[in-house]
Design a protein around this motif. Structure first.
Motif, mmCIF file in Angstrom:
data_model
loop_
_atom_site.group_PDB
_atom_site.id
_atom_site.type_symbol
_atom_site.label_atom_id
_atom_site.label_comp_id
_atom_site.label_asym_id
_atom_site.label_seq_id
_atom_site.Cartn_x
_atom_site.Cartn_y
_atom_site.Cartn_z
ATOM 1 N N LEU A 85 6.138 0.158 -2.171
ATOM 2 C CA LEU A 85 5.726 0.011 -0.776
ATOM 3 C C LEU A 85 4.206 -0.109 -0.654
ATOM 4 C CD1 LEU A 85 8.133 2.599 0.883
ATOM 5 C CD2 LEU A 85 8.220 0.105 1.118
ATOM 6 N N ALA A 86 3.488 0.608 -1.508
ATOM 7 C CA ALA A 86 2.027 0.522 -1.479
ATOM 8 C C ALA A 86 1.544 -0.861 -1.896
ATOM 9 C CB ALA A 86 1.421 1.579 -2.400
ATOM 10 N N ASP A 87 2.262 -1.490 -2.835
ATOM 11 C CA ASP A 87 1.913 -2.856 -3.221
ATOM 12 C C ASP A 87 2.131 -3.823 -2.057
ATOM 13 O OD1 ASP A 87 1.148 -2.185 -5.767
ATOM 14 O OD2 ASP A 87 3.010 -2.828 -6.736
ATOM 15 N N GLY A 130 6.699 13.052 -3.656
ATOM 16 C CA GLY A 130 6.746 12.036 -4.703
ATOM 17 C C GLY A 130 5.855 10.850 -4.405
ATOM 18 N N GLY A 131 5.884 10.403 -3.142
ATOM 19 C CA GLY A 131 5.012 9.295 -2.767
ATOM 20 C C GLY A 131 3.546 9.644 -2.928
ATOM 21 N N ALA A 132 3.166 10.849 -2.529
ATOM 22 C CA ALA A 132 1.774 11.286 -2.662
ATOM 23 C C ALA A 132 1.358 11.398 -4.121
ATOM 24 C CB ALA A 132 1.573 12.629 -1.957
ATOM 25 N N SER A 133 2.289 11.822 -4.990
ATOM 26 C CA SER A 133 1.954 11.958 -6.400
ATOM 27 C C SER A 133 1.627 10.618 -7.044
ATOM 28 C CB SER A 133 3.107 12.639 -7.149
ATOM 29 O OG SER A 133 4.249 11.805 -7.224
ATOM 30 N N VAL A 134 2.109 9.533 -6.464
ATOM 31 C CA VAL A 134 1.773 8.184 -6.940
ATOM 32 C C VAL A 134 0.554 7.627 -6.204
ATOM 33 C CG1 VAL A 134 2.566 5.788 -7.044
ATOM 34 C CG2 VAL A 134 4.120 7.638 -7.635
ATOM 35 N N LEU A 135 0.605 7.659 -4.885
ATOM 36 C CA LEU A 135 -0.365 6.915 -4.084
ATOM 37 C C LEU A 135 -1.762 7.511 -4.087
ATOM 38 C CD1 LEU A 135 1.642 5.753 -0.940
ATOM 39 C CD2 LEU A 135 1.214 4.581 -3.067
ATOM 40 N N VAL A 136 -1.875 8.829 -4.068
ATOM 41 C CA VAL A 136 -3.211 9.418 -3.974
ATOM 42 C C VAL A 136 -4.049 9.120 -5.214
ATOM 43 C CG1 VAL A 136 -4.529 11.547 -3.727
ATOM 44 C CG2 VAL A 136 -2.505 11.169 -2.305
ATOM 45 N N PRO A 137 -3.570 9.416 -6.453
ATOM 46 C CA PRO A 137 -4.400 9.055 -7.609
ATOM 47 C C PRO A 137 -4.608 7.555 -7.759
ATOM 48 C CG PRO A 137 -2.264 9.911 -8.317
ATOM 49 C CD PRO A 137 -2.372 10.172 -6.860
ATOM 50 N N LEU A 138 -3.607 6.764 -7.380
ATOM 51 C CA LEU A 138 -3.744 5.308 -7.436
ATOM 52 C C LEU A 138 -4.843 4.836 -6.494
ATOM 53 C CD1 LEU A 138 -2.430 2.662 -8.508
ATOM 54 C CD2 LEU A 138 -0.955 2.717 -6.510
ATOM 55 N N PHE A 139 -4.839 5.322 -5.279
ATOM 56 C CA PHE A 139 -5.843 4.962 -4.275
ATOM 57 C C PHE A 139 -7.238 5.382 -4.726
ATOM 58 C CE2 PHE A 139 -8.083 6.214 -0.272
ATOM 59 C CZ PHE A 139 -8.222 4.944 0.284
ATOM 60 N N LEU A 140 -7.361 6.593 -5.243
ATOM 61 C CA LEU A 140 -8.671 7.083 -5.673
ATOM 62 C C LEU A 140 -9.196 6.293 -6.858
ATOM 63 C CD1 LEU A 140 -8.133 10.948 -5.426
ATOM 64 C CD2 LEU A 140 -9.328 9.457 -3.812
ATOM 65 N N VAL A 206 -10.980 6.205 6.562
ATOM 66 C CA VAL A 206 -11.119 5.877 5.149
ATOM 67 C C VAL A 206 -10.806 4.389 4.959
ATOM 68 C CG1 VAL A 206 -10.120 6.290 2.867
ATOM 69 C CG2 VAL A 206 -10.562 8.214 4.388
ATOM 70 N N PRO A 207 -11.583 3.663 4.122
ATOM 71 C CA PRO A 207 -11.315 2.236 3.929
ATOM 72 C C PRO A 207 -10.096 1.988 3.047
ATOM 73 C CG PRO A 207 -13.095 2.934 2.478
ATOM 74 C CD PRO A 207 -12.772 4.117 3.356
ATOM 75 N N GLU A 208 -9.561 0.789 3.124
ATOM 76 C CA GLU A 208 -8.468 0.375 2.256
ATOM 77 C C GLU A 208 -9.010 0.134 0.845
ATOM 78 O OE1 GLU A 208 -5.607 0.269 0.767
ATOM 79 O OE2 GLU A 208 -4.583 -0.426 2.574
ATOM 80 N N SER A 209 -8.129 0.191 -0.131
ATOM 81 C CA SER A 209 -8.503 -0.100 -1.516
ATOM 82 C C SER A 209 -9.022 -1.526 -1.641
ATOM 83 C CB SER A 209 -7.285 0.069 -2.423
ATOM 84 O OG SER A 209 -7.466 -0.622 -3.645
ATOM 85 N N PRO A 210 -10.237 -1.723 -2.191
ATOM 86 C CA PRO A 210 -10.749 -3.088 -2.341
ATOM 87 C C PRO A 210 -9.914 -3.913 -3.316
ATOM 88 C CG PRO A 210 -12.164 -1.510 -3.486
ATOM 89 C CD PRO A 210 -11.198 -0.710 -2.672
ATOM 90 N N ARG A 211 -9.298 -3.257 -4.284
ATOM 91 C CA ARG A 211 -8.486 -3.992 -5.253
ATOM 92 C C ARG A 211 -7.191 -4.478 -4.617
ATOM 93 N NH1 ARG A 211 -11.892 -0.896 -8.056
ATOM 94 N NH2 ARG A 211 -12.680 -1.783 -10.001
ATOM 95 N N TRP A 212 -6.601 -3.679 -3.744
ATOM 96 C CA TRP A 212 -5.404 -4.149 -3.040
ATOM 97 C C TRP A 212 -5.765 -5.292 -2.109
ATOM 98 C CZ3 TRP A 212 -3.777 -4.444 2.083
ATOM 99 C CH2 TRP A 212 -2.431 -4.779 2.256
ATOM 100 N N LEU A 213 -6.887 -5.187 -1.407
ATOM 101 C CA LEU A 213 -7.317 -6.259 -0.519
ATOM 102 C C LEU A 213 -7.527 -7.556 -1.292
ATOM 103 C CD1 LEU A 213 -9.876 -4.279 1.685
ATOM 104 C CD2 LEU A 213 -7.697 -5.238 2.459
ATOM 105 N N ALA A 214 -8.192 -7.459 -2.458
ATOM 106 C CA ALA A 214 -8.426 -8.659 -3.265
ATOM 107 C C ALA A 214 -7.117 -9.243 -3.762
ATOM 108 C CB ALA A 214 -9.344 -8.330 -4.446
ATOM 109 N N ALA A 215 -6.178 -8.386 -4.143
ATOM 110 C CA ALA A 215 -4.880 -8.857 -4.623
ATOM 111 C C ALA A 215 -4.119 -9.608 -3.533
ATOM 112 C CB ALA A 215 -4.042 -7.681 -5.128
ATOM 113 N N ARG A 216 -4.397 -9.270 -2.254
ATOM 114 C CA ARG A 216 -3.757 -9.956 -1.128
ATOM 115 C C ARG A 216 -4.550 -11.171 -0.664
ATOM 116 N NH1 ARG A 216 1.299 -8.210 -0.885
ATOM 117 N NH2 ARG A 216 1.429 -8.752 1.329
ATOM 118 N N GLY A 400 1.469 -0.578 -8.699
ATOM 119 C CA GLY A 400 2.318 0.247 -7.854
ATOM 120 C C GLY A 400 3.688 0.475 -8.467
ATOM 121 N N LEU A 401 4.316 -0.593 -8.959
ATOM 122 C CA LEU A 401 5.645 -0.487 -9.569
ATOM 123 C C LEU A 401 5.589 0.361 -10.828
ATOM 124 C CD1 LEU A 401 8.612 -1.328 -9.792
ATOM 125 C CD2 LEU A 401 7.858 -3.381 -11.019
ATOM 126 N N GLY A 402 4.602 0.104 -11.693
ATOM 127 C CA GLY A 402 4.504 0.817 -12.965
ATOM 128 C C GLY A 402 4.252 2.294 -12.779
#
Length: 476
Positions: A85-87, A130-140, A206-216, A400-402
């Motif tokens: 979902l984050a992807d 579970g979602g936080a355990s993935v998304l928070v370190p990924l976002f940071l 808080v801003p969005e992840s620049p890497r996610w923005l670039a990927a989109r 996100g999937l991995g």
């Protein structure tokens, strides 16, 4: 003099900009890691609440197990879905959604009239954990510069153990002061609504992840986010690298199982799943969930065991501070190996002491000292390195999937350990139970030594190219 004045003014302006950029990154870090605080609090608070809710909800041994483990089970699927979902919808937006799920699950648990509602609410809460355990370190990881990524991401681990300590402490306080009051467990649980509201409000700033923005394909917004967090030359250089990688990734199909036919992607997934497994087979959650029972079996009375359980929480927080400090100075791989050797040695010592020392106060204090030693290696080395590396190693199109798949496996192993530990201890005794974890620890050491790469000091884009090059080199 005028030239000197202008130069001085330019330097002062540059320093002011640097302070602002650092402040923005620090604010984003502390807001996002409220998700880690909720993770720790909601996994820890049930230990103190269960004895008080047993009469109100008429819990049996089976329903008590369902109430306790339903969150962990839900967390497995929250981790699996959260990355995907984050992807699709963005890291920032999904963390805000998780804050709302945390709030709903906490209120449902605190107001539950019976076991079915409680279990359902804990499952919902588990989805958020579970979602936080993935998304928070990924976002940071995606928001941080390479040089600061270790310390930034591992602050989430600090917040997790802080949340557990707050859970142990608040439940002990409320239970001792208001334990005779009807429904005190509801007040224990409802405290989790405060950080949930704080997370939802804070993520608006808080801003969005620049890497996610670039990927989109949103390269303009991605560059503006980087410029708000980095010096201009650093922002431009980092943007050029992620833009090139994003353009390359957009020509490829969305990541899926078929991508594992590529050897370099398959190796990353093996590393990620392996990290998840070896972090849990140390048996850390046998101590975090059943520490009081272990100490009671060792020879402590119930009150002494409860107090020692709070001490385990304090040690976890202190060790995590040390781990964050070490990550800025040594590599991830040696930290992980030292942590695995330390935890395995402590588990071996617990098994030997339980076997050879007669039950009583002396054995209790020895095992308490060894559980503290175990947690020092676990929380000071293995846990921060695991969460950090899981946020680093996956390429953008698979991130996100991995990470979701890896953390799903982590939570399922957690579920198996937490469900099987008391059964195993009753069947073969405390000594043999810990000897089983020693064998698993030796397997983990061998795996880590042979498989885990070093990631310190490299950008996420450099890591992706490094995995490609390593596999291509072996094939040649």
């Amino acid at each position: 003099m005028s030239g000197l004045t202008r130069n001085g003014a330019a330097v002062a302006a540059t320093q002011t900009d640097a302070r602002r950029q650092h402040g923005r990154l620090r604010r984003a870090t502390w807001v996002a890691t409220l998700g880690g605080l909720l993770f720790g609090f909601d996994t820890g608070i049930i230990n103190g609440a269960l004895p008080f809710m047993a009469d109100d909800l008429r819990l049996t041994a089976v329903t008590e197990g369902l109430v306790a483990s339903s969150l962990v089970f839900g967390a497995s699927f929250g981790a699996l879905a959260g990355g995907r979902l984050a992807d699709a919808y963005g890291r920032r937006r999904m963390i805000m959604v998780l804050a709302a799920v945390f709030l709903a699950g906490t209120l449902g648990s605190a107001l539950a009239p019976g076991v079915p509602v409680m279990v359902a609410s804990r499952l919902i809460l588990g989805l958020a954990v579970g979602g936080a355990s993935v998304l928070v370190p990924l976002f940071l990881a995606e928001l941080s510069p390479a040089a600061r990524r270790g310390r930034t991401v591992t602050r989430n681990e600090l917040m997790i153990v802080t949340g557990q300590l707050l859970a142990f402490s608040s439940s002990a306080f409320l239970g001792s002061v208001f334990g005779d009051g009807h429904g005190i467990w509801r007040w224990m649980l409802v405290l989790g609504t405060l950080p949930a509201v704080g997370l939802w409000i804070g993520m608006h700033f808080v801003p969005e992840s620049p890497r996610w923005l670039a990927a989109r394909g949103a390269f303009g917004p991605a560059l503006r986010v980087l410029e708000s967090l980095r010096p201009p030359d650093v922002a431009r250089s980092e943007f050029d690298a992620l833009e090139a990688l994003a353009v390359e990734s957009r020509t490829q199909d969305r990541a899926g199982v078929r991508d594992l036919r590529e050897p370099w992607l398959r190796r990353i997934v093996v590393v990620g799943l392996g990290l998840a497994v070896i972090q849990q087979i140390t048996g850390v959650n046998s101590i975090m969930y059943y520490g009081t029972r272990i100490l009671e079996v060792a020879g402590f009375g119930t009150q002494a065991a409860l107090t020692a359980n709070i001490a385990n929480g304090i040690i976890s927080v202190a060790a995590t501070f040390v781990g964050i400090w070490l990550l800025g100075r040594v590599g991830r791989r040696p930290m992980l190996l030292v942590g695995q050797i330390g935890t395995t040695s402590a588990l071996l010592a617990i098994g030997v002491v339980s076997l050879l020392v007669p039950e009583g106060t002396a054995r209790g204090f020895l095992i308490l000292a060894l559980t503290v030693t175990f947690l020092a290696f676990q929380q000071g080395a293995i846990s921060p390195v695991t969460w950090l590396m899981l946020s680093e190693i996956f390429p953008m199109r698979l991130r996100g999937l991995g990470m979701g798949a890896a953390v799903f496996v982590l939570w399922m192993v957690n579920f198996a350990v937490s469900l099987g530990f008391p059964i195993l201890m009753d069947a073969v005794g405390i000594s043999n139970t810990f000897f089983v974890f020693v064998v698993l620890g030796i397997i983990a050491i061998v795996f880590a030594r042979r498989t885990i790469p070093e990631t310190r000091g490299k950008t996420l884009e450099e890591l992706e190219r490094g995995f490609r090059a390593a596999v291509d080199g072996r094939r040649r």
